[in-house]
Write a protein that holds these residues in place. Sequence first.
Motif, PDB file in Angstrom:
ATOM      1  N   PRO A 233       0.819  -1.222   0.000  1.00  0.00           N
ATOM      2  CA  PRO A 233       0.000   0.000   0.000  1.00  0.00           C
ATOM      3  C   PRO A 233       0.849   1.267   0.000  1.00  0.00           C
ATOM      4  O   PRO A 233       0.509   2.230  -0.703  1.00  0.00           O
ATOM      5  N   ASP A 234       1.957   1.269   0.730  1.00  0.00           N
ATOM      6  CA  ASP A 234       2.822   2.456   0.759  1.00  0.00           C
ATOM      7  C   ASP A 234       3.382   2.746  -0.618  1.00  0.00           C
ATOM      8  O   ASP A 234       3.330   3.873  -1.108  1.00  0.00           O
ATOM      9  N   PHE A 292      -8.998  -4.118   5.434  1.00  0.00           N
ATOM     10  CA  PHE A 292      -8.399  -2.799   5.248  1.00  0.00           C
ATOM     11  C   PHE A 292      -9.184  -1.934   4.279  1.00  0.00           C
ATOM     12  O   PHE A 292      -9.108  -0.719   4.345  1.00  0.00           O
ATOM     13  N   GLN A 296     -10.891   2.144   4.844  1.00  0.00           N
ATOM     14  CA  GLN A 296      -9.804   2.901   4.225  1.00  0.00           C
ATOM     15  C   GLN A 296     -10.240   4.332   3.901  1.00  0.00           C
ATOM     16  O   GLN A 296     -11.329   4.554   3.404  1.00  0.00           O
ATOM     17  N   ASP A 298      -7.989   6.470   2.231  1.00  0.00           N
ATOM     18  CA  ASP A 298      -7.127   6.938   1.160  1.00  0.00           C
ATOM     19  C   ASP A 298      -7.447   6.104  -0.075  1.00  0.00           C
ATOM     20  O   ASP A 298      -7.315   4.885  -0.055  1.00  0.00           O
ATOM     21  N   ARG A 301      -4.600   3.898  -1.551  1.00  0.00           N
ATOM     22  CA  ARG A 301      -4.317   2.708  -0.731  1.00  0.00           C
ATOM     23  C   ARG A 301      -5.407   1.667  -0.910  1.00  0.00           C
ATOM     24  O   ARG A 301      -5.155   0.467  -0.870  1.00  0.00           O
ATOM     25  N   TYR A 305      -4.948  -2.250  -1.791  1.00  0.00           N
ATOM     26  CA  TYR A 305      -5.487  -3.428  -1.105  1.00  0.00           C
ATOM     27  C   TYR A 305      -6.326  -4.268  -2.054  1.00  0.00           C
ATOM     28  O   TYR A 305      -6.412  -5.489  -1.913  1.00  0.00           O
TER      29      TYR A 305
ATOM     30  N   LEU B 212       3.600   6.430   7.311  1.00  0.00           N
ATOM     31  CA  LEU B 212       2.653   5.697   6.476  1.00  0.00           C
ATOM     32  C   LEU B 212       1.916   4.589   7.216  1.00  0.00           C
ATOM     33  O   LEU B 212       1.468   3.647   6.621  1.00  0.00           O
ATOM     34  N   GLU B 214      -1.113   2.664   9.016  1.00  0.00           N
ATOM     35  CA  GLU B 214      -2.563   2.707   8.784  1.00  0.00           C
ATOM     36  C   GLU B 214      -3.199   3.524   9.901  1.00  0.00           C
ATOM     37  O   GLU B 214      -2.968   3.287  11.075  1.00  0.00           O
ATOM     38  N   GLN B 215      -3.994   4.518   9.517  1.00  0.00           N
ATOM     39  CA  GLN B 215      -4.643   5.322  10.546  1.00  0.00           C
ATOM     40  C   GLN B 215      -6.142   5.289  10.321  1.00  0.00           C
ATOM     41  O   GLN B 215      -6.601   5.218   9.195  1.00  0.00           O
ATOM     42  N   ALA B 219      -5.662   9.143   6.586  1.00  0.00           N
ATOM     43  CA  ALA B 219      -4.416   8.431   6.321  1.00  0.00           C
ATOM     44  C   ALA B 219      -3.315   9.443   6.051  1.00  0.00           C
ATOM     45  O   ALA B 219      -3.561  10.641   5.984  1.00  0.00           O
ATOM     46  N   ALA B 220      -2.114   8.942   5.893  1.00  0.00           N
ATOM     47  CA  ALA B 220      -0.968   9.833   5.690  1.00  0.00           C
ATOM     48  C   ALA B 220      -1.109  10.632   4.404  1.00  0.00           C
ATOM     49  O   ALA B 220      -1.833  10.248   3.505  1.00  0.00           O
TER      50      ALA B 220
END
Lengths: 467, 221
Positions: A233-234, A292, A296, A298, A301, A305, B212, B214-215, B219-220
Amino acid sequence: MIELYLIFLPAVFAALIALSRKPVVIKILLAVAALLHLAGVIMLFNRLQEDAAALLPGWLEADFPGMIVVCIASALFCAVAIYTLFWLPASRKFEIQYPTMSSHALCSVMCLFLSTMSLTAFAANFGLLWVAVEATTLASAPLIAFRRSRAALEAMWKYLVICSVGIGLALLGTFMLGAAARFSSQGFTDLSFRSFISIKEYLDPQYFKAAFLFCLAGYGLKMGLAPFHVWLPDAYSESPAPVSVLLSGALVNCSFLAIVRVTAAVPEKLQSFCSEYLIGLGILSLFVAACFIIRQKDFKRMLAYSSVEHMGLMAIFWGLQMTDAALLHMIGHSACKMILFFMAGNIFLVYGTKEYRYISGMFSTMPLAACIWLGGMLFICGVPPSPLFTTEIMLIQKAGGVLGLLILLPLFVIFCGMTRTALEMTMGPAGEVPRKEAVPAGLRLSIIPAFLAFIPLAAGIYLIFQL
Amino acid sequence: MNVQVEILMAFFLLSCLMLAACSRMLHCIRIVALQGLLLGLMPLAAAEHIHMHQIGAAFLNISLKAVLLPLLLKAAMHKAQVKRELEPLVGYAASLLIVLGGMFISFWLGRKLNLPENAGALRLAVPVAFSVVLTGLFIIMARKKAITQVIGFLTFENGIALFGSAMMIECGLAVELGILLDVFVLVFIMGIAVMRINSAFEHIDSDKLNLLEEQTHGAAK
């Protein structure tokens, strides 16, 4: 001969692009490299039907799964090259909060990346396969840090360290495969696929089990199977749009191909052992992706996923030995994901954020973009007439009762999470658009994915009538 | 079993213990260079008849892993201006114990693998290779500085290469060169990344690379 051409052509163009400084020349070279590569792939397809002998037997050979992978990579690269021509100036104009990599470095490394992916597809030797997969990691890592932001650097570092360790495990697995042959009654000759397939029934089972697990962990990590997906994901969300398309659409297929190669050498009596691991990791990936995706914030991201989900599905396909359906699913996933990541890039260009709660009413601000974004989200979830719908139906039919339920449940959760996000972004009153002046550029950039969207649409309708 | 191989293996194990207890970055780099040297000598010590191509391979291995990569790491270290790993996530005494535990597990595993009786050096090589791999993985996890993680990765890779050379798996010249090239480029890119991280974050503590996560709320960026 064409195999070598496909591997070295992008590398030569990478060098040419690195040497040139004029933006126009760089753009022309990138487009020419993409088109020449695609032409080479089409020529290779013609030659494959004639069944000609390989140039370097035991080292580089073109076979059907490899051809599919290189074909997807080449087609995607072509789309990415054209998109990059229009995206780079727009990105330079509107996304100015971070310093970025220079254009010629981006285009040059992208060409190198294509070269390493072609090498992965044609490698006919476990050692060479490892070298090629590691090379794809090395060629893609600088691309992730295109924006020199802290988050992008962090994503690149994680990608480098985690993937290199994972691929290191695959190298240990490769050596163990060699050991399995060494302790067999036939003895070790070389690491080529052909000699392994010919002696596979004699391989030492204990070493082969260890080798399979190490390879599955290593290449599975690169592919993004849970629980080894942490870097994914990053990397996907921090990389710029053209790079995330290449990572999610082409690179994962190369890693999947590596697993395909290893499973080709599985002895008959270990078949169920290996299938269980593939299916188990696949189911785990589906559940992790579902957990996730549903919470989520974002949207990039979320797409990442969704890749974890589809890699899980592909592992299950392969575990159930539905080889044709797996390759079909791979093509469908790459096509849909390409469109979605292009659109995500356009939305990011206009809104300057990856959090979906700041985006609403895209139907009134960018109607074309909203249509493709919503349609793409439905397609990736397997809503008919998506090609993924057909392959998933085939999977459920084969999997039967309990396993089918275990697959359908996370798929439903993922469908809810993804469509909710897409609907919230597209429907409702038109929200504030931070970069109003970027809207025309965003709409212009959406024309490319709009044309590309006809490919999965037509393929999906065709497949439903074949079902 | 031949004596030279045994001595090389013993040095390999010692280098793992030294690496676990070493806080000065320069020492760590020297230890990794020593491992590279041992790795290059291994095929020469194990072979009954030394061929020309083995000498060539050993020369290549030593010049890359014992000279070039350590020089690269030293350059990155000077640029980033880090000399020591002051606050490791796991203390040095505990690190030693964990690495020793890893060796114990490796030797136990080595006994479980059913190697043929005439395996000779293999009987020792497999557990030693696993110990080195485990030490490398442990260093990657237990140290904060990005450079120490690169050192951990190199140790990990040395362990895998040791396994390969002990099993006498001949992958062919192209693959061996490819593996070396990959490792070299990897360390090169990692070195550049270390400098970039250093200038962007003003430190190279990788445990603080946590933008980065997971929040649940936002998110970031």
